[in-house]
Design an enzyme around this catalytic site. Structure first.
Site, PDB file in Angstrom:
ATOM      1  N   ASP A  17      -0.474   5.470  12.070  1.00 46.29           N
ATOM      2  CA  ASP A  17      -0.331   4.037  12.331  1.00 46.29           C
ATOM      3  C   ASP A  17       1.103   3.559  12.165  1.00 46.29           C
ATOM      4  OD1 ASP A  17       0.015   4.114   9.598  1.00 46.29           O
ATOM      5  OD2 ASP A  17      -1.798   2.997   9.107  1.00 46.29           O
ATOM      6  N   HIS A  40       1.549   3.990   7.175  1.00 50.89           N
ATOM      7  CA  HIS A  40       1.129   4.712   5.979  1.00 50.89           C
ATOM      8  C   HIS A  40       1.539   6.175   6.105  1.00 50.89           C
ATOM      9  CE1 HIS A  40      -1.735   1.240   6.027  1.00 50.89           C
ATOM     10  NE2 HIS A  40      -1.374   1.212   4.769  1.00 50.89           N
ATOM     11  N   SER A  42       0.810  -1.219   0.000  1.00 52.01           N
ATOM     12  CA  SER A  42       0.000   0.000   0.000  1.00 52.01           C
ATOM     13  C   SER A  42       0.843   1.270   0.000  1.00 52.01           C
ATOM     14  CB  SER A  42      -0.930   0.012   1.215  1.00 52.01           C
ATOM     15  OG  SER A  42      -0.183   0.006   2.404  1.00 52.01           O
TER      16      SER A  42
END
Lengths: 218, 218, 218, 218, 218, 218, 218, 218
Positions: E191, E194, E15
């Site tokens: 977090d 990201h 991601s």
């Protein structure tokens, strides 16, 4: 047939009356009357008595109790030049006592209910030529069910006011009970309150029968 | 009352029948029958004859012509174990000739219409005990209007097939014409085809009257 | 505490189990277990016995009957290498008989229910070390209510199978009845079937108490 | 069990309390209490002590600091006739110092925090019979982490005010730390602040244990 | 500057690489490269070395582990005729061990990680002239944090493979650590995984510096 | 490096500055600075000079002309306690003369442009220590293109004001022209006005180079 | 007027032709022809020559090059029984060379363009009685603009093929240039490619004038 | 050609004029003029007479009657400095009498219509140099249709006012009738009121022909 040429008939009440009607004006094209008993009554009147030109208006608002009706009575009824006013209220007045027992300011107990409803009826008699009082209902066959029993008490108040004030009276609870001999409550309303089309048809038939609708007229 | 205990009654047709029914199965809870005449018929049957347990199914699909019905007849009718089949088709067969005159493969002319409808009726007689043929309609009072005149021709075909094949027959055009003496067409349908609730009630009343529905039964 | 380190516990059932779980996999981050009793059981297990590393999976699907479970049992249970399987099924098997009385192919009568559920249990015993059978329920205090009475019959079948097959047994109907002395059914579920958080907590407590969860452990 | 029959218990705080509660009123049907620890506390109270009729209200608002609470204290607490007020605030007061170090007007430093929180507690003592002070928390095991250390300072302030003002006290940081021996922080909250259901269950258990909830009562 | 005229440079990863890139093709107009470090690298290359006509492609997919890369390596890398391949993988391989400790089939342990990554590198050397290996990272200053320590182990594997196979190497963990002296981790990523735009800029700068990008060229 | 510790830097302008920034406050987490050159400038400042703690704010609004800036200058600049103000305005002032030639009240001609911009600069000098004037631009290589020529006139006004008032000056048109030797305009912006990421990077590099950003600092 | 009674006229091309037409069939009611020049041509034909019953079909697909047309020619043209086929293609063939210079497989260079277009024309001559070739265009006045010059080359190919194959020819570039003397390109299309209604009207007028449309006929 | 350089031409009316125009300002880029006859008129003016720079504004609002126009005349016409005002109103004035016969306050009868329209025209003559009066229409060939006959009466009033006040006059009903010889009404508008593109083109052609538009000018 009690309705006369050009009469304006307003229905007022809670979500059973509202049924997703157009707002602010519950009248006119594009299913503005919602999809409940009000729309059924209207479409039978228009299709069977088109020459009468009866004007049907829906002033139901979901969640309303008689206390809410009082707050908007001046604007939604007294200033509307209605010939007929049909009132069905009380379900939420009772229901909140059972589904939200701790939030007591949302309950409308029977004394307030009776006093408020009677005063609205008296006030309306000055401006409308016909008032229809429909009882609240609970689609439950067991008369000793606590909420059913309470709803019956409120229904009895409606009957009493109707008799004392000389209005037309419709016992919607009785209308449902006749069908409940053959259909379980859940076939009319999962929550025993919000009827499906069959349930709304029961209400509409009660209304039309009471006002002398001629089903054989075509 | 011609319907018998436990009968399964399927309505099939175009958008007038469809009325936003649930798909793929137009039956069951949550307004699965749509919001047109099929739902009105069903709710009067359930509320007045709950003891019969008649099962109503809606197989209408918007835009269909009789050619489309033929393509899905095996799946949607023949394999459904219906006791009654009610068919109202033909509006799009005619309408496309008038609103899309250049797209000729969308037109269903009267020979194909007659032949196809008759073969569907014949085929169905082998499996259903009652067939109802409802004419297509055009909510227009002027009989010399080109599309009205054409629709009348298709309606005459329906009547002819009904007589020859011995089905129940409903003249929906006639039912609308009676009301058009008092209400202009636009009060029933802006486009003269898709009826509002009053228009659907006219259709439902025609259907119920034809099958012997007892309005005084409560 | 019956659960052991590393056990994998699958819940399977209908909408009461499903509760908007992630699909296709009802396990993992982002509320994948849904928002019903399965999630409550899981969060109490993880917060109180984090050292056990119990793995909870939700395989509920809304609307399922035992017939639907049978169709997906191989994929959703037998091939999953579960240590525990908890089954709560039967509400829709009964409900459809009452809310859709005319659509008989949606009904699962008691013989099919018993036979199917027993065969699923037997099959599962070959692969799982523990099976939990939770009765279906109907949040209605009146034992002579028709649907409540029918649901009790299905619950009795669950109890019988549990005893005969030696599974863990949870009487969810009893758990609800205790609370119904103080709270009317509508305070737990408007439709008497889909519980709110309080209702799901009743289910979760029953489950946790039954498997020996130590509430005083912190 | 410290809660008494008919008590009204308001929770106020930030996003951990809010959890998508209904607005403007965080009370009533349809998951109005949100999906965090407030809802868990409520559902255990209602399912285990239904006879008490405790009324739980959620007044959390995402992003709030103690400065925001002060601005709405009169409306959201003082005028609400609460019997109990539970306060958990401070996470954003600290967090903004770390995630937005340059926007200093969003920081609430410890002097303002202490002074404001104490004044809110004092003010509330005049109207509520019980006040619960829950520390802010940071789900991080490393006590020398800069933000964890800072959060601990704020938690110490809460403890000090609680002791000085005689309120009930809950050390949420401690509650999380016990579980962190077995579960890494990311298993409870990716951002160490917004707990998943397991994390909210830890908060709810702390609250219920502190007020004397009897887990063995059924 | 190592990139040469007309080179095609593919980034592949999870991601952090994906960043909402267009799918299926992460290349072209309309922000098809996503909004992370790949887009920053590309826009600095195009604006500073427009004469090189370097072609940048994003093949990141959120949630991927090295096991997922292996499954799509043939299609997404080997058949793409890339001149350069830049790989950053491993965060999810580690993260799942910490945030989903019970779902062990989602974990990719270090042996599988090393073996798989090495085989992908070897395979790629046959078709690309340059391979860039970027370590996975965890934006956490505390080197004894369990997940940080584990991520460092995976980063060490990347370094080892890079040295053994002779690829370009980028230590992204180091790049973040330099900034963490002045900014707390939450200012780069709530977090810790990201990154916000500042975090992605750190990654892009590392990449560009490593390949000899001339910042003074205009 | 001209920026000093704790400086607050506001960018104001039109859609090129706005780039979907958060409103009403274009500052803080969650990409609040939008996705254009302001965000790139900020992320390079934060990643390279984290110790400075420079605070970047985006006050761009799509469609604005210098006339719109004047209307909101008091609220958006004068009352913000900015240390630096960077202004890029004029594209819409010119563009409307070309794409909407008939709507003359939307045009801002050069006299009004000059007078308004100068007065805003003078006013700002009383409160900010640095002002940056960026020219408007038109990504078109042909200097005799009518709109390009007009934009150049407005750019010359910006340069003149900058020199007379002693502000920092950035020629964005020049910055684009350098790249246009190698890339056709459509590769930077289909409409020659709204740049893609490469175009925004050109703007950001110009800004950073002008204020003495040290690209080699890590 | 070259069109004859009952002719079917298909337009095929890229986004300028497509203009949000209905899919899969770009013909019929409800603005199925899209909102560009095809719809304007159709509405002038239907309103002025209703007696001809010309059938207009839109087969444009956004983003198409001549290579894409070739891939769907059999299905979208050869099998459609068209009397007329109007082709406008080439904008994307050229544009990709300028806005995506590095993605060379998206470019269609002039040799492939000529060969493909000619083969499509030849193939079509076997089935259609008239073919119209419209040049691609670029709404840019400056003939030495690189992309304009390239588009002119493609337009010259179209003219050459038209002459050699004997088709009707429309120089859309010329049509735009006439208006560009009075209106700047941005007043017709911000990106110089996708025209607004005025631009589409220019295309429609060119088409209608070319086929002998009589504007004075009413 | 009656329009002169720089003229501002406002169209005002009901839904036929509105056609989803931008609000509050129906002028400018991005199809702000809607997708009906106003847009067609504008695009032919701009493409054929770009040198005139005529400014077209759409002030239509769906559902309006002449009574609604009166209420907004000061704001939408008198204060707009228009050179030309084109008015097409009356369809809803008539339609409501037919589709909503019972809601009489929504009807605008012919006396009010004439008086109001005349006063608006007189008032406008003081500020505009040209007024265009377009009749309302009903796309129905049968002159004895009740609504068509009524619409003709309203059209006659428009003609009378036009003659008496010396305005430009357009008989839209006549324009439609010419086409209805070849096309059935449903091919232009299912509801006989809201035209498709062909119908709007008929209106636009009538307008342009009336003001001396030269179709041969290119």
């Amino acid at each position: 047939m009690l309705l006369e040429k050009g009469d304006k008939l307003i229905f007022i009440g809670d979500s059973v009356t509202d049924c997703d009607r157009a707002k602010p004006e519950g009248e006119g094209l594009f299913q503005a009357l919602g999809n409940g008993y009000v729309s059924i009554v209207d479409s039978f009147l228009q299709s069977t008595y088109p020459e009468l030109g009866v004007r049907v208006v829906n002033k139901g608002i979901s969640g309303n109790t008689v206390r809410d009706l009082k707050a908007r009575w001046q604007e939604d009824i007294m200033s509307q030049e209605a010939d007929w006013v049909s009132i069905m209220i009380g379900i939420n007045d009772v229901w909140r006592q059972f589904d939200s027992p701790n939030i007591k300011e949302h309950h409308v107990y029977i004394e307030e209910y009776e006093e408020t409803l009677r005063s609205l009826v008296k006030e309306t008699q000055a401006v409308a030529k016909q008032i229809v009082l429909m009882t609240p209902f609970y689609i439950e066959q067991n008369a000793s069910d606590l909420m059913r029993a309470k709803m019956d008490e409120y229904g009895a108040i409606v009957k009493k006011i109707s008799e004392e004030e000389g209005t037309i009276f419709i016992d919607t609870q009785d209308a449902f009970l006749e069908v409940l001999d053959d259909l379980y409550a859940a076939a009319l309303a999962w929550d025993r309150v919000h009827p499906n089309q069959t349930g709304h048809t029961i209400l509409a038939k009660s209304f039309l029968n009471t006002i002398g609708f001629d089903w054989t007229k075509m």
